[in-house]
Design a protein around this motif. Sequence first.
Motif, PDB file in Angstrom:
ATOM      1  N   GLY A  29       0.832  -1.203   0.000  1.00 36.58           N
ATOM      2  CA  GLY A  29       0.000   0.000   0.000  1.00 36.58           C
ATOM      3  C   GLY A  29       0.859   1.242   0.000  1.00 36.58           C
ATOM      4  N   ASN A 166       1.495  10.597  -8.750  1.00 38.04           N
ATOM      5  CA  ASN A 166       1.035   9.581  -7.823  1.00 38.04           C
ATOM      6  C   ASN A 166      -0.462   9.812  -7.668  1.00 38.04           C
ATOM      7  N   ARG A 359      -4.040   0.531  -6.482  1.00 40.60           N
ATOM      8  CA  ARG A 359      -2.605   0.812  -6.602  1.00 40.60           C
ATOM      9  C   ARG A 359      -1.773  -0.145  -5.740  1.00 40.60           C
TER      10      ARG A 359
HETATM   11  N1  GLN Z   1       3.695   9.142  -0.819  1.00 41.18           N
HETATM   12  C1  GLN Z   1       3.307   7.916  -0.156  1.00 41.18           C
HETATM   13  C2  GLN Z   1       2.351   7.132  -0.998  1.00 41.18           C
HETATM   14  O1  GLN Z   1       1.775   7.648  -1.917  1.00 41.18           O
HETATM   15  C3  GLN Z   1       2.634   8.135   1.158  1.00 41.18           C
HETATM   16  C4  GLN Z   1       3.269   9.148   2.065  1.00 41.18           C
HETATM   17  C5  GLN Z   1       2.490   9.264   3.332  1.00 41.18           C
HETATM   18  O2  GLN Z   1       1.939   8.285   3.832  1.00 41.18           O
HETATM   19  N2  GLN Z   1       2.414  10.449   3.832  1.00 41.18           N
HETATM   20  O3  GLN Z   1       2.132   5.987  -0.719  1.00 41.18           O
END
Ligand code: GLN
Length: 390
Positions: A29, A166, A359
């Motif tokens: 995850g 992302n 994802r």
């Molecule tokens: N950037 C990470 C992600 O997309 C998560 C970062 C966070 O948990 N703050 O999984």
Amino acid sequence: MNPIYRDMPTTIFEAMSMRARASGAINLGQGFPDGPRNDAVIQAACEALQHRSNQYPPMVGLPELRTAVSDWYRRHQQLDLDSDEVVVTSGATEAIAAALFALITPGDEVLLFQPLYDAYLPLVQRAGGMARLVDLDPSSWRIDAQALAAAVTPRTRIVVLNDPMNPMATCAHPDDLAMVASLCTDNDLIAICDEVWEALVYDGARHRSLMQYPGMRERTVKIGSAGKIFGLTGWKVGWMCAAPPIARVLAKAHQFLTFTTPPNLQWAVAEGLDSQDAWIAMACDHHQASRDFFCAGLREIGLATVPSAATYFVSVDLTASGIVMDDAAFCHAIIDQAKVAAIPISAFYAEAPPTHLVRFCFAKDRATLATALDRLAEALAGLASVPSRG
Ligand code: GLN
């Protein structure tokens, strides 16, 4: 209590990591890598902890790191940033918060693209901004020119762009970057560019920052992350770069968020940026190979993948895989039945989410990925009978 916080759920990354820890699931995850490990940078931090100052560094960051960031961008992205234009932050999330708090005047409209990283919207709202959501075209994750133009009003001040993106692991198309640049120059907007995945771009492609586009040098805040560049996500060392009039205001917001960032980690990151270009390229190749291994494995067990050009992530298309479940139900089911954690893409939407995408983080050891694939394969047959939890 502030209703923004009172009514919001815990971030999906923490929620899924908590479930993974509680159930002993393989955590694909939250995005953090198993490796490769950069021993030179870790050793530099140890040395700095033992032998250099452990007291407050300068508020805007150590000069060594500010210079290393500007040099690194000069070498890799042909940007002519002066070290004065770099403000070191405690991770990119702090940089995003500082940029939004510094640049939004209550009532300003802020353009956000969906899917969106989950921190953006609550931070815009907390700053008093009015978010205008623009959906990316779900067939290509490209910007729809008409949707973008329709979202701009006389009150629009800021656009937030995450590139590479992302969760969908795309790199912005050069035409889309040019379109956003024109939008900004035509409407006098500032672009806040979350480019934390810039060093993890695959298949020989190179990251190109919106800041390089005509007219954008003076109106872009470029945000980066040592956590992503060196695979040290727990370090929370990031930065924001902008022309001096903007950088000065960004620093004012940063000074009352975290004020500074641990000096030892800053020294180590500075040394890393100065000396680890070959390692950074190797790590990128390493993650690309993990992507290829994991995607081939997913396809072998009947899961259709969406192309991944960057980041630690690949998404599975449930509909194209013949799975009649929504993304959240699928994620709950695979944690329970396969002991594998993933992230539903609907968590990256504030409204009207697609519910057929999930994802996975592939930045894990081969053995871990192989075990996850075996467990998913075994569980898949049973999943069709699990009712949707909505
Ligand atoms: N950037 C990470 C992600 O997309 C998560 C970062 C966070 O948990 N703050 O999984």
